[in-house]
Design a protein around this motif. Structure first.
Motif, PDB file in Angstrom:
ATOM      1  N   GLY A   6       0.797  -1.214   0.000  1.00  0.00           N
ATOM      2  CA  GLY A   6       0.000   0.000   0.000  1.00  0.00           C
ATOM      3  C   GLY A   6       0.835   1.272   0.000  1.00  0.00           C
ATOM      4  O   GLY A   6       0.299   2.353  -0.124  1.00  0.00           O
ATOM      5  N   ASP A   7       2.179   1.154   0.163  1.00  0.00           N
ATOM      6  CA  ASP A   7       3.014   2.344   0.051  1.00  0.00           C
ATOM      7  C   ASP A   7       2.953   2.856  -1.386  1.00  0.00           C
ATOM      8  O   ASP A   7       2.913   2.066  -2.328  1.00  0.00           O
ATOM      9  CB  ASP A   7       4.474   2.039   0.408  1.00  0.00           C
ATOM     10  N   CYS A   8       2.978   4.158  -1.564  1.00  0.00           N
ATOM     11  CA  CYS A   8       2.939   4.718  -2.912  1.00  0.00           C
ATOM     12  C   CYS A   8       4.269   4.452  -3.611  1.00  0.00           C
ATOM     13  O   CYS A   8       5.268   4.096  -2.975  1.00  0.00           O
ATOM     14  CB  CYS A   8       2.638   6.210  -2.860  1.00  0.00           C
ATOM     15  N   SER A   9       4.284   4.618  -4.912  1.00  0.00           N
ATOM     16  CA  SER A   9       5.487   4.315  -5.690  1.00  0.00           C
ATOM     17  C   SER A   9       6.661   5.197  -5.278  1.00  0.00           C
ATOM     18  O   SER A   9       7.799   4.751  -5.276  1.00  0.00           O
ATOM     19  CB  SER A   9       5.205   4.471  -7.187  1.00  0.00           C
ATOM     20  N   TYR A  10       6.385   6.428  -4.884  1.00  0.00           N
ATOM     21  CA  TYR A  10       7.450   7.332  -4.451  1.00  0.00           C
ATOM     22  C   TYR A  10       8.149   6.763  -3.223  1.00  0.00           C
ATOM     23  O   TYR A  10       9.369   6.647  -3.171  1.00  0.00           O
ATOM     24  CB  TYR A  10       6.877   8.725  -4.149  1.00  0.00           C
ATOM     25  N   HIS A  11       7.366   6.388  -2.185  1.00  0.00           N
ATOM     26  CA  HIS A  11       7.953   5.849  -0.960  1.00  0.00           C
ATOM     27  C   HIS A  11       8.574   4.478  -1.207  1.00  0.00           C
ATOM     28  O   HIS A  11       9.604   4.142  -0.621  1.00  0.00           O
ATOM     29  CB  HIS A  11       6.914   5.813   0.163  1.00  0.00           C
ATOM     30  N   TYR A  12       7.988   3.688  -2.070  1.00  0.00           N
ATOM     31  CA  TYR A  12       8.561   2.390  -2.413  1.00  0.00           C
ATOM     32  C   TYR A  12       9.960   2.565  -3.007  1.00  0.00           C
ATOM     33  O   TYR A  12      10.899   1.886  -2.615  1.00  0.00           O
ATOM     34  CB  TYR A  12       7.636   1.664  -3.401  1.00  0.00           C
ATOM     35  N   GLU A  13      10.102   3.528  -3.934  1.00  0.00           N
ATOM     36  CA  GLU A  13      11.407   3.768  -4.566  1.00  0.00           C
ATOM     37  C   GLU A  13      12.434   4.292  -3.556  1.00  0.00           C
ATOM     38  O   GLU A  13      13.602   3.946  -3.621  1.00  0.00           O
ATOM     39  CB  GLU A  13      11.272   4.753  -5.730  1.00  0.00           C
ATOM     40  N   LEU A  14      12.007   5.167  -2.643  1.00  0.00           N
ATOM     41  CA  LEU A  14      12.920   5.658  -1.607  1.00  0.00           C
ATOM     42  C   LEU A  14      13.498   4.502  -0.803  1.00  0.00           C
ATOM     43  O   LEU A  14      14.711   4.395  -0.609  1.00  0.00           O
ATOM     44  CB  LEU A  14      12.205   6.628  -0.666  1.00  0.00           C
ATOM     45  N   ARG A  16      13.505   1.266  -1.562  1.00  0.00           N
ATOM     46  CA  ARG A  16      14.233   0.341  -2.443  1.00  0.00           C
ATOM     47  C   ARG A  16      15.652   0.830  -2.707  1.00  0.00           C
ATOM     48  O   ARG A  16      16.590   0.047  -2.797  1.00  0.00           O
ATOM     49  CB  ARG A  16      13.476   0.188  -3.757  1.00  0.00           C
ATOM     50  N   ASN A  17      15.816   2.169  -2.820  1.00  0.00           N
ATOM     51  CA  ASN A  17      17.140   2.744  -3.086  1.00  0.00           C
ATOM     52  C   ASN A  17      17.915   3.057  -1.807  1.00  0.00           C
ATOM     53  O   ASN A  17      18.949   3.710  -1.844  1.00  0.00           O
ATOM     54  CB  ASN A  17      17.006   4.015  -3.929  1.00  0.00           C
ATOM     55  N   GLY A  18      17.389   2.645  -0.673  1.00  0.00           N
ATOM     56  CA  GLY A  18      18.097   2.816   0.586  1.00  0.00           C
ATOM     57  C   GLY A  18      18.068   4.221   1.148  1.00  0.00           C
ATOM     58  O   GLY A  18      18.869   4.577   2.005  1.00  0.00           O
ATOM     59  N   LYS A  19      17.166   5.035   0.668  1.00  0.00           N
ATOM     60  CA  LYS A  19      17.069   6.405   1.180  1.00  0.00           C
ATOM     61  C   LYS A  19      16.119   6.427   2.374  1.00  0.00           C
ATOM     62  O   LYS A  19      15.142   5.685   2.404  1.00  0.00           O
ATOM     63  CB  LYS A  19      16.582   7.347   0.084  1.00  0.00           C
ATOM     64  N   PRO A  20      16.425   7.307   3.356  1.00  0.00           N
ATOM     65  CA  PRO A  20      15.575   7.323   4.556  1.00  0.00           C
ATOM     66  C   PRO A  20      14.221   7.974   4.272  1.00  0.00           C
ATOM     67  O   PRO A  20      14.113   8.887   3.464  1.00  0.00           O
ATOM     68  CB  PRO A  20      16.374   8.164   5.546  1.00  0.00           C
TER      69      PRO A  20
END
Length: 176
Positions: A6-14, A16-20
């Motif tokens: 249910g996380d949006c794609s923006y938060h999913y990418e963050l 996934r890329n190891g960003k906080p």
């Protein structure tokens, strides 16, 4: 870090890329506050003490949505100051900035009363005929000129009465 369904794609990418992920504010009855009583600034996305916000009687918690520092950065620009000035001229006197500049040039870029080029502490004042439009709001037809603070205060003190001004002039001439 596990990404919740249910996380949006923006938060999913963050994630996934190891960003906080930024701490998300929790909505409580009186605006965005954390358990320490700090308020969330919607502009720079950070927590601030409530004293760092302007008062806003229309807001649910009585404070603006963005902190004072962000407010200064956003609204204290030449473009926003010009827009505010144009809005004030139009609202109070029915003048556009172009009509104001035209009036200023026609009176020689100086006070229409005494001829000074010094504004005084509070800048230039737009004088209008109070018999046409009593109060501080005026139609554009009764604007008489642009005055320095001293001349504007003098006219207000004598209620725009030319006889009183003539009597005062005679009084000064007699006593000096």
């Amino acid at each position: 870090v596990v990404v919740a369904k249910g996380d949006c794609s923006y938060h999913y990418e963050l994630v996934r890329n190891g960003k906080p992920l930024r701490e998300k504010p929790q909505r409580i009855t009186r605006g965005f506050r954390n358990p320490d009583g700090l308020k969330w600034c919607g502009d720079h996305k950070g927590w601030e003490i409530p004293d760092n916000f302007h008062k806003d009687s229309n807001a649910s918690d009585g404070l603006t949505r963005i902190c004072k520092k962000c407010s200064r950065l956003r609204y204290n620009t030449p473009k926003s100051r010009d827009a505010a000035r144009a809005h004030r001229l139009r609202g109070k006197y029915g003048l556009t900035p172009e009509k104001y500049e035209d009036l200023w040039r026609r009176q020689g870029e100086k006070c229409a009363g005494c001829g000074t080029t010094s504004t005084g502490k509070r800048g230039w004042h737009i004088d209008h005929d109070h018999s046409c439009c009593p109060g501080s709001i005026s139609c554009s037809h009764c604007v008489r000129g642009i005055l320095c603070q001293g001349c504007n205060l003098a006219l207000g003190a004598v209620n725009d009465n030319p006889n009183t001004l003539r009597n005062l002039a005679r009084y000064i001439e007699r006593t000096t």
